[in-house]
Design an enzyme around this catalytic site. Structure first.
Site, PDB file in Angstrom:
ATOM      1  N   ARG A   1      -1.627   9.228  -3.943  1.00  0.00           N
ATOM      2  CA  ARG A   1      -2.602   8.423  -2.814  1.00  0.00           C
ATOM      3  C   ARG A   1      -1.803   8.353  -1.663  1.00  0.00           C
ATOM      4  O   ARG A   1      -2.487   8.185  -0.625  1.00  0.00           O
ATOM      5  CB  ARG A   1      -3.224   7.279  -3.677  1.00  0.00           C
TER       6      ARG A   1
ATOM      7  N   HIS B   1      -3.097   9.082   1.932  1.00  0.00           N
ATOM      8  CA  HIS B   1      -3.331   7.899   2.902  1.00  0.00           C
ATOM      9  C   HIS B   1      -2.409   8.226   4.163  1.00  0.00           C
ATOM     10  O   HIS B   1      -2.667   7.695   5.272  1.00  0.00           O
ATOM     11  CB  HIS B   1      -3.409   6.639   2.453  1.00  0.00           C
TER      12      HIS B   1
ATOM     13  N   ASN C   1      -6.803   0.259   2.200  1.00  0.00           N
ATOM     14  CA  ASN C   1      -5.435   0.102   1.654  1.00  0.00           C
ATOM     15  C   ASN C   1      -5.203  -1.190   1.157  1.00  0.00           C
ATOM     16  O   ASN C   1      -4.633  -1.139   0.233  1.00  0.00           O
ATOM     17  CB  ASN C   1      -4.446   0.446   2.508  1.00  0.00           C
TER      18      ASN C   1
ATOM     19  N   HIS D   1      -8.331  12.327  -8.573  1.00  0.00           N
ATOM     20  CA  HIS D   1      -8.894  11.393  -9.461  1.00  0.00           C
ATOM     21  C   HIS D   1      -9.118  11.754 -10.979  1.00  0.00           C
ATOM     22  O   HIS D   1      -9.642  10.860 -11.572  1.00  0.00           O
ATOM     23  CB  HIS D   1     -10.426  11.100  -8.681  1.00  0.00           C
TER      24      HIS D   1
END
Ligand code: HEM
Length: 341
Positions: free
Chosen positions: A70, A74, A102, A201
């Protein structure tokens, strides 16, 4: 919100938005100056070092794999993959860690520090934090059972961060499908990339803040007829995420409750059953605007090899999102949390 609510924005507006983002795409996911053998002479042990540290991290807690994947995502959606997500706030720089997608949510920074320390002691000043994170994300996926892919390298670390772009570019669980698709198109990633990358996910956790609505709105009740969860699983979710406003917001629950620590295609099989915990994930299958995405979800649910192949390809595209600024003015940070002095 209605079950797996549709995006209510008028269709024409959505169409215009999509046309706008495609025409105005500022970042480029194609043809970056990256190569597979970038560190071959300057730091030949780079892959070994990252792999070893990631093995320790994932062995001590499999969720660490999810944290690193992740972090990489990001990073790349904000100014391209340039390590900007790793920067701390200082007097002269505001980092991205406190941006709403975040804050209280993004973790794994200490794993990056550990890898960086090892790299600096073996090959000082050579391997960028952005490259470190890209390799670590690949290793993370492999360590929990996912596919291998070759990682192009040669990114530079930015000397800036952008909390504004973190707010604007990162998708969130309460956004409609067309908004999320447009955020991927903006980065040069296709609808197929979006559906395949969301397959990340299959590992990791979401906070109650992002799933609670579904578990109390009746969507998951056996009587809803849409997407019943087993009663025991629904009870588990409710005990993790109590309904009281604010309390338990940061408690976490697995997005793929079937195999939470294994990188497989069970995430998509849950979507077919209407059991996606994030509204944004379920919309890929259930939204009226999701005919194309729904077909892709069905394909990956039926064919794990097709999912793995596309995920690998899309991760390379994600990692290739670069920006000229970091190539021209970037550096190799000594400490991933701060620009060099
Ligand atoms: C498609 C749009 C996406 C949305 C709306 C989205 C949203 C979210 C949300 C809300 C969470 C839970 C965060 C929390 O509650 O603290 C999450 C977790 C996660 N996301 Fe996504 N995400 C998306 C795409 C992606 C992509 C492309 C990747 C990687 C390639 C990714 C990897 C992860 C991982 C591994 C986790 C688990 C992290 C953990 O265990 O802490 N996501 N995402």
């Amino acid at each position: 919100m209605a079950p797996f609510s549709l995006c209510f924005r008028p269709f024409v507006m959505q169409l215009l938005l999509l046309v706008f983002v495609v025409l105005s795409t500022g970042l480029c996911a194609g043809d970056p100056p990256l190569t597979l053998d970038y560190y071959e002479s300057a730091c030949p042990t780079v892959f070994e070092i990252v792999k070893k540290e990631m093995e320790c991290a994932v062995l001590s807690d499999p969720r660490n794999a999810a944290l690193v994947v992740r972090l990489h995502f990001h990073d790349c959606f904000v100014q391209g993959c340039d390590g900007s997500v790793l920067l701390e706030d200082t007097i002269t720089l505001t980092g991205e860690k406190k941006a709403s997608p975040n804050i209280h949510s993004l973790k794994g920074f200490r794993i990056v520090d550990r890898i960086k320390n090892k790299l600096e002691s073996e090959c000082p000043g050579i391997v960028s934090c952005a490259d470190l994170l890209t390799i670590a994300a690949r290793d993370a996926v492999i360590l929990v059972g996912g596919p291998y892919w070759d990682v192009p390298l040669g990114r530079k670390d930015s000397i800036t961060a952008s909390p504004e772009l973190a707010e604007a570019n990162l998708p969130t669980a309460n956004e409609g499908l067309s908004t999320i698709i447009s955020k991927f198109l903006y980065q040069g990633l296709s609808v197929t990339d979006m559906v395949a990358l969301s397959g990340a996910h299959t590992i990791g956790m979401a906070r109650c803040e992002n799933v609670r609505e579904g578990i109390y709105s009746g969507e998951f009740e056996a009587t809803s007829g849409i997407n019943p969860l087993s009663e025991s699983h629904l009870n588990n979710l409710r005990s993790t995420c109590p309904p009281v406003g604010g309390v338990g917001n940061n408690n976490v629950t697995a997005m793929d409750y079937a195999t939470p620590e294994i990188f497989d295609n069970s995430f998509y099989r849950l979507l077919l059953k209407g059991e996606g915990l994030l509204n944004s994930d379920q919309e890929m299958y259930s939204s009226l605007f999701g005919i194309e995405t729904g077909e892709i979800v069905k394909k990956y649910a039926a064919d794990p090899v097709a999912f793995f192949e596309q995920f690998s390809e899309s991760m390379v595209k994600l990692g290739n999102i670069t920006n000229d600024e970091s190539f021209e003015n970037g550096e190799v940070r000594k400490n991933c949390r701060f620009v060099n002095t």
